[in-house]
Design a protein around this motif. Sequence first.
Motif, PDB file in Angstrom:
ATOM      1  N   LYS A   1       0.829  -1.210   0.000  1.00 52.71           N
ATOM      2  CA  LYS A   1       0.000   0.000   0.000  1.00 52.71           C
ATOM      3  C   LYS A   1       0.861   1.257   0.000  1.00 52.71           C
ATOM      4  CE  LYS A   1      -3.980  -2.139   2.306  1.00 52.71           C
ATOM      5  NZ  LYS A   1      -4.765  -2.215   3.572  1.00 52.71           N
ATOM      6  N   LYS A   2       1.996   1.205   0.668  1.00 58.03           N
ATOM      7  CA  LYS A   2       2.898   2.367   0.682  1.00 58.03           C
ATOM      8  C   LYS A   2       3.392   2.666  -0.732  1.00 58.03           C
ATOM      9  CE  LYS A   2       4.500   1.600   5.430  1.00 58.03           C
ATOM     10  NZ  LYS A   2       5.669   1.261   6.280  1.00 58.03           N
ATOM     11  N   TYR A   3       3.760   1.604  -1.480  1.00 54.45           N
ATOM     12  CA  TYR A   3       4.203   1.795  -2.859  1.00 54.45           C
ATOM     13  C   TYR A   3       3.046   2.251  -3.743  1.00 54.45           C
ATOM     14  CZ  TYR A   3       8.434  -0.794  -1.523  1.00 54.45           C
ATOM     15  OH  TYR A   3       9.602  -1.199  -0.919  1.00 54.45           O
ATOM     16  N   LEU A   4       1.871   1.660  -3.546  1.00 59.79           N
ATOM     17  CA  LEU A   4       0.716   1.974  -4.380  1.00 59.79           C
ATOM     18  C   LEU A   4       0.285   3.432  -4.208  1.00 59.79           C
ATOM     19  CD1 LEU A   4      -1.271  -1.315  -3.698  1.00 59.79           C
ATOM     20  CD2 LEU A   4      -0.417  -0.624  -5.947  1.00 59.79           C
ATOM     21  N   ARG A   5       0.343   3.921  -2.989  1.00 54.00           N
ATOM     22  CA  ARG A   5      -0.096   5.298  -2.728  1.00 54.00           C
ATOM     23  C   ARG A   5       0.768   6.323  -3.451  1.00 54.00           C
ATOM     24  NH1 ARG A   5      -0.280   3.425   2.899  1.00 54.00           N
ATOM     25  NH2 ARG A   5      -2.414   2.793   3.392  1.00 54.00           N
TER      26      ARG A   5
END
Length: 369
Positions: A283-287
């Motif tokens: 999720k950190k990368y996706l955001r």
Amino acid sequence: MEWTIAVNKNWSALEEQFSWVRDMEQVQQDPLHHAEGNVAIHTQMVLQQLEGFPEYRNLDYQKQELLWASALLHDVEKRSTTIVAADGRISSPNHAKRGAQTAREILFRDVETPFELREEIVALVRYHGLPLWLMEKVDPMKSALEASLSVNMGQLKLLAEADAKGRYCADLDALLYALDMFELYSKEIGCWDATRSFLSENARFTYFNGNNSYVDYVPFDTFKSTVTVLSGLPGMGKDYQILAMNTDLPVISLDDIRRKYRIDPTDKKRNGWVVQEAKEQAKKYLRCGQDFIWNATNITSQMRKQLIDLFVSYQAYVKLLYVEKPYKIWRAQNGDREYPLPEVVLDKMLHNLEVPQLTEAHEVHYITA
């Protein structure tokens, strides 16, 4: 040398060679639809019907072998799904889906079969009942188009016709009519002779993964990142494949998380936490729109769908890479790993394996060399 499931196709020889053929004699069927008797009798009748079709005899040798093996295997898992109701009626729910998984296991482990040929047989077993019941599906078009991505619809109809005629039943005319409608409908929607084309990978993915989606709808490509998802049994070489990609993209590895926190792969409770920790990293990368690689086994469609749904919700473009080596090489590679898995664990995972399908992601690639 062309492939065959068995050189000697005499039934007694098949029974001697394969335990799953011997099992067929013990599996009863509902007399209303199969008055001929058990699965062994039915399967022999199906094979006899298939061999008598002019369309079958006109196929080249390898296509004949493909269809013959599919017919032999089409009801292999009635042995595990057959139930007898209180009123004496017999049914075998989900025998085609479970039979497809068993067919894959047999053709990978016991009868070495080229990947593409094996997956064609698996798909024919999986969809062998579709031509008879297509128009009863909630969405006949989507069901037909999905099947056409992995099977030749003409060959599928031929198998279904042999299945219908290779039995004693009172509704044969109705079954044959359903087969004719299957052919007409498949031609009408453009998937009889070839897979129906979509204007983009995203159009195909959206159609098969959306509710009430329109087959000709072309969505805007508003992707913020690309996620590469690895899939394959442990020891198949997924780590090596990532190295071969020669990329500096960040890799989220469930194995690395387990080793960092000293969590046993068989510890179901703690492995749930491992997956959640990996998803938080994702999720950190996706955001922030960062491309990354997700490295895990992902051997079932349910596992993959949960991940892909998450990634797509953040407007990611998903590439699915399935990695496979021949059975003997796979077992040897597992033994050579720094952290090999027990043979019994590998056997269980092989039994549950579902090879990714083209409907599951924007791109699906098979690395089987």
